[in-house]
Design a protein around this motif. Structure first.
Motif, PDB file in Angstrom:
ATOM      1  N   PRO A  94       0.779  -1.310   0.090  1.00  0.00           N
ATOM      2  CA  PRO A  94       0.076   0.038   0.052  1.00  0.00           C
ATOM      3  C   PRO A  94       0.806   1.324   0.132  1.00  0.00           C
ATOM      4  O   PRO A  94       0.315   2.379  -0.772  1.00  0.00           O
ATOM      5  CB  PRO A  94      -0.753  -0.106   1.309  1.00  0.00           C
ATOM      6  N   ARG A 126      -4.502   6.542  -2.775  1.00  0.00           N
ATOM      7  CA  ARG A 126      -4.864   5.781  -3.966  1.00  0.00           C
ATOM      8  C   ARG A 126      -4.967   6.796  -5.350  1.00  0.00           C
ATOM      9  O   ARG A 126      -5.386   7.885  -5.308  1.00  0.00           O
ATOM     10  CB  ARG A 126      -6.286   5.021  -3.589  1.00  0.00           C
ATOM     11  N   THR A 144      -5.801   1.687  -7.854  1.00  0.00           N
ATOM     12  CA  THR A 144      -5.581   1.118  -6.475  1.00  0.00           C
ATOM     13  C   THR A 144      -6.971   0.401  -6.247  1.00  0.00           C
ATOM     14  O   THR A 144      -8.138   1.026  -6.391  1.00  0.00           O
ATOM     15  CB  THR A 144      -5.120   2.081  -5.483  1.00  0.00           C
ATOM     16  N   ARG A 148      -6.544  -1.363  -0.696  1.00  0.00           N
ATOM     17  CA  ARG A 148      -5.085  -1.045  -1.213  1.00  0.00           C
ATOM     18  C   ARG A 148      -4.272  -2.314  -1.139  1.00  0.00           C
ATOM     19  O   ARG A 148      -2.702  -2.057  -0.790  1.00  0.00           O
ATOM     20  CB  ARG A 148      -4.654   0.090  -0.094  1.00  0.00           C
TER      21      ARG A 148
END
Length: 171
Positions: A94, A126, A144, A148
């Motif tokens: 992430p 994101r 994304t 995530r």
């Protein structure tokens, strides 16, 4: 496959097919080219693998699906024109997803793609990247996932006419 992964794949495949079916049977544009399913599949797979290489990870859950092209009112073309939609995932930490989208953007540009959207979502963690390749008219969206855990990759081809002896919609 768990329910979340199945839902993610369905969303991705639906997005890829929506990207791919832009040729209408009555839109007055140039007629689509004739293509072999294997050739178009190889092209989109090569593009997806280039994105995976840029991400430094393996392309997983890769699926391709030919679909009929539809007209403005949802009608199917009489000539069995088809497009290819493809989806897959890139497992990316992430914290590195936005940087990875940047590396994918660079690779796509180096390969001749035109970036049509490069945005970060309101949460700042994101993002989404969209592009089209001018010579193949292939489109891609890399985004994304909400959790995530992945970058979802969708690719689509324009409409093609079936090659002689092959019909991806009926084989």
């Amino acid at each position: 496959m768990n329910r979340r992964r199945a839902a993610h794949l369905m969303v991705g495949l639906t997005a890829a097919l929506a990207l791919a079916t832009g040729c209408s049977p009555d839109d007055g544009d140039e007629p689509p080219t004739t293509a072999l399913l294997a050739d178009v599949t190889q092209q989109v797979t090569t593009d997806a693998n280039a994105m995976a290489d840029a991400a430094g990870t393996e392309l997983i859950n890769w699926k391709t699906n030919p679909a009929p092209c539809t007209g403005r009112n949802g009608e199917f073309a009489d000539d069995d024109r088809w497009s290819l939609g493809a989806v897959g995932d890139l497992k990316v930490d992430p914290a590195g997803q936005l940087a990875t989208l940047g590396r994918i953007r660079t690779v796509l540009q180096q390969r001749g793609w035109e970036i049509t959207d490069d945005s970060t979502f309101a949460d700042g963690t994101r993002g989404k990247l969209s592009a089209i390749h001018p010579s193949t008219s292939h489109t891609t969206v890399v985004t994304t996932t909400v959790d995530r855990q992945y970058l979802a990759v969708s690719l689509g081809s324009p409409c093609h006419l079936p090659a002689p002896g092959e019909n991806p919609l009926r084989n």
